[in-house]
Design a protein around this motif. Structure first.
Motif, PDB file in Angstrom:
ATOM      1  N   ALA A 197       0.831  -1.201   0.000  1.00 46.50           N
ATOM      2  CA  ALA A 197       0.000   0.000   0.000  1.00 46.50           C
ATOM      3  C   ALA A 197       0.864   1.250   0.000  1.00 46.50           C
ATOM      4  CB  ALA A 197      -0.918   0.004   1.226  1.00 46.50           C
ATOM      5  N   GLY A 198       0.663   2.115  -0.989  1.00 46.58           N
ATOM      6  CA  GLY A 198       1.419   3.363  -1.086  1.00 46.58           C
ATOM      7  C   GLY A 198       0.805   4.461  -0.234  1.00 46.58           C
ATOM      8  N   ILE A 199       1.581   5.000   0.706  1.00 48.89           N
ATOM      9  CA  ILE A 199       1.085   6.015   1.638  1.00 48.89           C
ATOM     10  C   ILE A 199       1.887   7.300   1.471  1.00 48.89           C
ATOM     11  CG2 ILE A 199       0.776   6.630   4.067  1.00 48.89           C
ATOM     12  CD1 ILE A 199      -1.121   4.453   3.127  1.00 48.89           C
ATOM     13  N   LEU A 200       1.177   8.396   1.229  1.00 45.80           N
ATOM     14  CA  LEU A 200       1.797   9.723   1.108  1.00 45.80           C
ATOM     15  C   LEU A 200       1.078  10.686   2.041  1.00 45.80           C
ATOM     16  CD1 LEU A 200       3.665  11.802  -0.280  1.00 45.80           C
ATOM     17  CD2 LEU A 200       1.894  12.090  -2.024  1.00 45.80           C
ATOM     18  N   PRO A 201       1.693  11.043   3.165  1.00 50.03           N
ATOM     19  CA  PRO A 201       1.039  11.983   4.088  1.00 50.03           C
ATOM     20  C   PRO A 201       0.812  13.341   3.421  1.00 50.03           C
ATOM     21  CG  PRO A 201       2.959  10.943   5.103  1.00 50.03           C
ATOM     22  CD  PRO A 201       3.010  10.614   3.651  1.00 50.03           C
ATOM     23  N   ILE A 202      -0.328  13.945   3.728  1.00 51.05           N
ATOM     24  CA  ILE A 202      -0.620  15.299   3.249  1.00 51.05           C
ATOM     25  C   ILE A 202      -0.154  16.279   4.318  1.00 51.05           C
ATOM     26  CG2 ILE A 202      -2.433  16.922   2.634  1.00 51.05           C
ATOM     27  CD1 ILE A 202      -4.005  14.652   1.479  1.00 51.05           C
ATOM     28  N   LEU A 203       0.855  17.057   3.985  1.00 46.42           N
ATOM     29  CA  LEU A 203       1.510  17.886   4.994  1.00 46.42           C
ATOM     30  C   LEU A 203       1.400  19.382   4.742  1.00 46.42           C
ATOM     31  CD1 LEU A 203       4.748  15.735   5.394  1.00 46.42           C
ATOM     32  CD2 LEU A 203       2.603  15.580   6.666  1.00 46.42           C
ATOM     33  N   SER A 204       0.779  19.773   3.626  1.00 44.54           N
ATOM     34  CA  SER A 204       0.638  21.198   3.339  1.00 44.54           C
ATOM     35  C   SER A 204      -0.617  21.430   2.502  1.00 44.54           C
ATOM     36  CB  SER A 204       1.854  21.725   2.567  1.00 44.54           C
ATOM     37  OG  SER A 204       1.890  21.178   1.259  1.00 44.54           O
ATOM     38  N   ARG A 205      -1.067  22.674   2.491  1.00 38.83           N
ATOM     39  CA  ARG A 205      -2.249  23.011   1.687  1.00 38.83           C
ATOM     40  C   ARG A 205      -1.982  22.773   0.205  1.00 38.83           C
ATOM     41  NH1 ARG A 205      -4.209  28.880   3.683  1.00 38.83           N
ATOM     42  NH2 ARG A 205      -2.103  29.364   2.956  1.00 38.83           N
ATOM     43  N   GLN A 206      -0.777  23.139  -0.241  1.00 38.37           N
ATOM     44  CA  GLN A 206      -0.438  22.943  -1.648  1.00 38.37           C
ATOM     45  C   GLN A 206      -0.540  21.467  -2.033  1.00 38.37           C
ATOM     46  OE1 GLN A 206       3.637  23.777  -2.664  1.00 38.37           O
ATOM     47  NE2 GLN A 206       3.168  24.135  -4.807  1.00 38.37           N
ATOM     48  N   GLN A 207      -0.042  20.620  -1.162  1.00 41.38           N
ATOM     49  CA  GLN A 207      -0.098  19.189  -1.432  1.00 41.38           C
ATOM     50  C   GLN A 207      -1.541  18.699  -1.461  1.00 41.38           C
ATOM     51  OE1 GLN A 207       2.093  16.912   1.413  1.00 41.38           O
ATOM     52  NE2 GLN A 207       1.951  15.017   0.252  1.00 41.38           N
ATOM     53  N   ALA A 208      -2.369  19.193  -0.561  1.00 36.75           N
ATOM     54  CA  ALA A 208      -3.774  18.782  -0.526  1.00 36.75           C
ATOM     55  C   ALA A 208      -4.479  19.133  -1.824  1.00 36.75           C
ATOM     56  CB  ALA A 208      -4.479  19.438   0.659  1.00 36.75           C
ATOM     57  N   LEU A 209      -4.119  20.271  -2.387  1.00 37.11           N
ATOM     58  CA  LEU A 209      -4.749  20.707  -3.635  1.00 37.11           C
ATOM     59  C   LEU A 209      -4.259  19.905  -4.838  1.00 37.11           C
ATOM     60  CD1 LEU A 209      -4.596  24.570  -3.035  1.00 37.11           C
ATOM     61  CD2 LEU A 209      -6.642  23.113  -2.952  1.00 37.11           C
ATOM     62  N   ARG A 210      -3.077  19.296  -4.714  1.00 35.67           N
ATOM     63  CA  ARG A 210      -2.475  18.633  -5.876  1.00 35.67           C
ATOM     64  C   ARG A 210      -2.706  17.134  -5.947  1.00 35.67           C
ATOM     65  NH1 ARG A 210       3.690  20.013  -6.100  1.00 35.67           N
ATOM     66  NH2 ARG A 210       3.501  18.432  -7.729  1.00 35.67           N
ATOM     67  N   VAL A 211      -3.005  16.491  -4.811  1.00 37.31           N
ATOM     68  CA  VAL A 211      -3.024  15.028  -4.832  1.00 37.31           C
ATOM     69  C   VAL A 211      -4.071  14.466  -5.782  1.00 37.31           C
ATOM     70  CG1 VAL A 211      -1.996  14.685  -2.567  1.00 37.31           C
ATOM     71  CG2 VAL A 211      -4.472  14.980  -2.745  1.00 37.31           C
ATOM     72  N   GLU A 212      -5.212  15.143  -5.885  1.00 34.35           N
ATOM     73  CA  GLU A 212      -6.249  14.614  -6.765  1.00 34.35           C
ATOM     74  C   GLU A 212      -5.870  14.774  -8.232  1.00 34.35           C
ATOM     75  OE1 GLU A 212      -9.924  16.410  -5.465  1.00 34.35           O
ATOM     76  OE2 GLU A 212     -10.279  14.739  -4.081  1.00 34.35           O
ATOM     77  N   THR A 213      -5.240  15.892  -8.579  1.00 36.09           N
ATOM     78  CA  THR A 213      -4.855  16.098  -9.976  1.00 36.09           C
ATOM     79  C   THR A 213      -3.595  15.321 -10.334  1.00 36.09           C
ATOM     80  OG1 THR A 213      -3.668  18.112  -9.324  1.00 36.09           O
ATOM     81  CG2 THR A 213      -5.930  18.359 -10.111  1.00 36.09           C
ATOM     82  N   ASP A 214      -2.638  15.265  -9.415  1.00 31.73           N
ATOM     83  CA  ASP A 214      -1.369  14.595  -9.708  1.00 31.73           C
ATOM     84  C   ASP A 214      -1.461  13.082  -9.599  1.00 31.73           C
ATOM     85  OD1 ASP A 214      -0.455  17.125  -9.959  1.00 31.73           O
ATOM     86  OD2 ASP A 214       1.028  17.040  -8.358  1.00 31.73           O
TER      87      ASP A 214
END
Length: 284
Positions: A197-214
């Protein structure tokens, strides 16, 4: 004593782009040494970079600094049979025997090569030429964004396993029920290799905005609500992201996951924070 094996723990790092990035990466690798990883994977996300310098160079550094097996990423789309044969020889000379075979993102400005249209073609070629290599393939709990249907995506995964994959490593996800469904779908198709299982913690607002698109990774509403409450507080935001990653890992292990693969973003503090709270889950 229980005969049940604990899940594996592995980490992903990527080649640094600057001297400052390299210094930060070395600190992260020193942190990883104390985590006793099953392996560390080294990415190759940009086919325009020099593979030998970027990925193979970092693989050597990981071996020397962490002292664990290394898995290198190898992209199919812009690689020829001649190039792959040379890379395999280089890997053998370095003692690297694990490869994650990926198609790679397509560049609108460049025509992909004809030798390996799909990751399964690359995997099949490697397994036929160098059967001693351990090969992994990518899995997509949310479905690959280019697949027309979930069934088509699972069929592609079957092809990769039939071509020689002995493990599946998933794209990041934030809904464990999505992973459970993916694992059940794989079992129904007789895909029985371990699924990490690949786990990537969301640690910033920028990252939260990008995970769905990236990554095509949907944020479940409970996580969105927790992040919204701390949206304007970077320190609290990071704490919520770390808490959620730890909760994900605990739940996955409780439900018998074969392994956790943590995307570090080359951040030692992230590795330390998560490992301190989950280390007991991986002890033999």
């Amino acid at each position: 004593m229980s005969s049940i094996q604990p899940p594996t723990l592995s980490f992903e790092v990527f080649p640094p782009q600057s001297p400052a990035d390299r210094a930060a990466l070395l600190t992260t690798l020193d942190q990883l040494r104390g985590c006793h990883p099953a392996f560390v994977s080294v990415t190759y996300t940009n086919h325009q970079l020099d593979y030998e310098q970027a990925t193979l160079g970092l693989a050597q550094t990981v071996q020397a600094r962490v002292g664990c097996p290394v898995m290198v990423h190898l992209l199919a789309a812009y690689t020829s049979k001649t190039q792959v044969s040379r890379i395999l020889a280089d890997l053998e000379s370095l003692g690297v025997t694990q490869i994650l075979g990926l198609r790679g993102d397509l560049d609108p400005g460049q025509t992909p090569g004809a030798d390996f249209p799909h990751a399964s073609d690359l995997i099949r070629f490697i397994k036929a030429r160098n059967p001693q290599f351990r090969l992994a393939g990518a899995g997509y709990p949310a479905g690959h964004p280019e697949s027309p249907t979930r069934e088509a995506d699972l069929a592609h995964l079957q092809e990769k396993v039939a071509a020689g994959c002995d493990r599946v490593m998933t794209q990041v996800f934030y809904d464990n029920q999505q992973f459970d469904r993916f694992r059940a779908d794989c079992a129904a198709r007789d895909i029985t290799v371990p699924i990490l299982a690949g786990i990537l913690p969301i640690l910033s607002r920028q990252q939260a905005l990008r995970v769905e698109t990236d990554f095509g990774a949907r944020l479940p509403q409970p996580l969105r609500t927790r992040l919204d409450r701390v949206w304007d507080d970077p320190v609290a935001f990071r704490a919520v992201g770390l808490d959620y990653a730890v909760e994900q890992i605990n739940d996955l292990v409780a439900h018998g996951v074969a392994g956790i693969h943590l995307f570090t973003l080359n951040q030692a503090s992230t590795v330390a924070a998560i490992y301190a709270r989950t280390a007991a889950l991986f002890e033999k």
